[in-house]
Design an enzyme around this catalytic site. Structure first.
Site, PDB file in Angstrom:
ATOM      1  N   HIS A  73       0.842  -1.204   0.000  1.00  0.00           N
ATOM      2  CA  HIS A  73       0.000   0.000   0.000  1.00  0.00           C
ATOM      3  C   HIS A  73       0.880   1.258   0.000  1.00  0.00           C
ATOM      4  O   HIS A  73       0.693   2.158  -0.828  1.00  0.00           O
ATOM      5  CB  HIS A  73      -0.900  -0.045   1.249  1.00  0.00           C
ATOM      6  N   GLU A  74       1.854   1.290   0.904  1.00  0.00           N
ATOM      7  CA  GLU A  74       2.726   2.468   0.994  1.00  0.00           C
ATOM      8  C   GLU A  74       3.638   2.579  -0.229  1.00  0.00           C
ATOM      9  O   GLU A  74       3.940   3.680  -0.691  1.00  0.00           O
ATOM     10  CB  GLU A  74       3.546   2.445   2.289  1.00  0.00           C
ATOM     11  N   HIS A 133       1.738   4.331  -2.929  1.00  0.00           N
ATOM     12  CA  HIS A 133       1.722   5.796  -2.737  1.00  0.00           C
ATOM     13  C   HIS A 133       2.991   6.400  -3.341  1.00  0.00           C
ATOM     14  O   HIS A 133       2.939   7.396  -4.064  1.00  0.00           O
ATOM     15  CB  HIS A 133       1.681   6.159  -1.246  1.00  0.00           C
ATOM     16  N   HIS A 181      -5.266   7.214  -2.358  1.00  0.00           N
ATOM     17  CA  HIS A 181      -6.263   6.230  -1.940  1.00  0.00           C
ATOM     18  C   HIS A 181      -7.395   6.216  -2.962  1.00  0.00           C
ATOM     19  O   HIS A 181      -7.648   7.221  -3.629  1.00  0.00           O
ATOM     20  CB  HIS A 181      -6.839   6.596  -0.565  1.00  0.00           C
TER      21      HIS A 181
END
Length: 236
Positions: A161-162, A165, A171
């Site tokens: 997830h990070e 980014h 998101h």
């Protein structure tokens, strides 16, 4: 033909390091995490490979200033994520040597929690990870933090997830204004409730990235500055 390979340098804080009997046990554990991260990245269908360049396991004697200076004593010991990511980014901006210089992404894995400091000196632990938006090819912004609570799926999800980014995706449900990259398509067209990794993960989609995330990452990869992520294909 060129291959897309995102290289990682992992550093661990003393709280994480001391859970392991040896450095080799710690490195093995981190290596297994990357198998999981690769499986999630594969759902982007962009041919992105992940490669672990190396691991530095800090102990109480060797922890750098960005960790020590920003530790909130609690109890329990914890970090304010915004303060930590800013300090970490600045630290590696000023210490561009060895793996820290050569890698695409630097991640701190911590066994301490992150969240909002309360007035009584404790911390409301509510944050699994944090990373700079679209920071992948920027030496002073290529940092991320992932907390490890010993649940394999949770920590692999957090790292993936990070990472995404850092690769230019906000998101799900967020517009281009949430991405530090001009011209990004954003992810407003993919509602968070669809349940993908960048949304509020549900059983059906929690191990996949949304079509919007894919478009955002694809856009970042199309930029000339992203050329450092491309390399000659070997038997990778």
């Amino acid at each position: 033909d060129d291959c897309i390979v995102v290289e990682y340098y992992i550093v661990t804080d003393s709280a994480f390091t001391k859970r392991f009997k040896s450095n080799s046990a710690l490195t093995k554990y981190v290596t297994v995490m990357f198998t999981g991260v690769q499986n999630l990245m594969d759902t982007l269908e962009l041919g992105i490979g992940v490669r672990l360049l190396g691991v530095t396991a800090f102990n109480e004697e060797t922890e750098p200033s960005f960790i020590i200076d920003n530790l909130i004593s609690g109890p329990p010991e914890a970090f304010d994520p915004d303060v930590l990511i800013t300090a970490m980014s600045e630290y590696y901006c000023n210490h561009q040597i060895g793996l820290a210089k050569n890698t695409d992404l630097i991640f701190l894995i911590t066994a301490r929690g992150m969240g909002d400091p309360r007035e009584d000196g404790t911390v409301d632990i509510n944050t699994a990870g944090i990373a700079n938006s679209a920071g992948v090819y920027k030496p002073c912004l290529k940092a991320g933090v992932a907390t490890d609570d010993s649940d394999y799926n949770e920590r692999v999800d957090t790292l993936a997830h990070e990472s995404v980014h850092l690769l230019g995706s906000p998101h799900d449900g967020e517009g281009p204004d949430q991405v530090s990259l001009e011209g990004s398509p954003g992810a407003a067209n993919c509602p968070a409730k669809a349940g993908y990794i960048m949304g509020n993960r549900n059983d059906k989609n929690k191990y996949k990235f949304s079509p919007c995330t894919k478009k955002c990452v694809e856009y970042l990869l199309s930029k000339p500055a992203a050329s450092c992520i491309f390399e000659q294909c070997s038997g990778f």
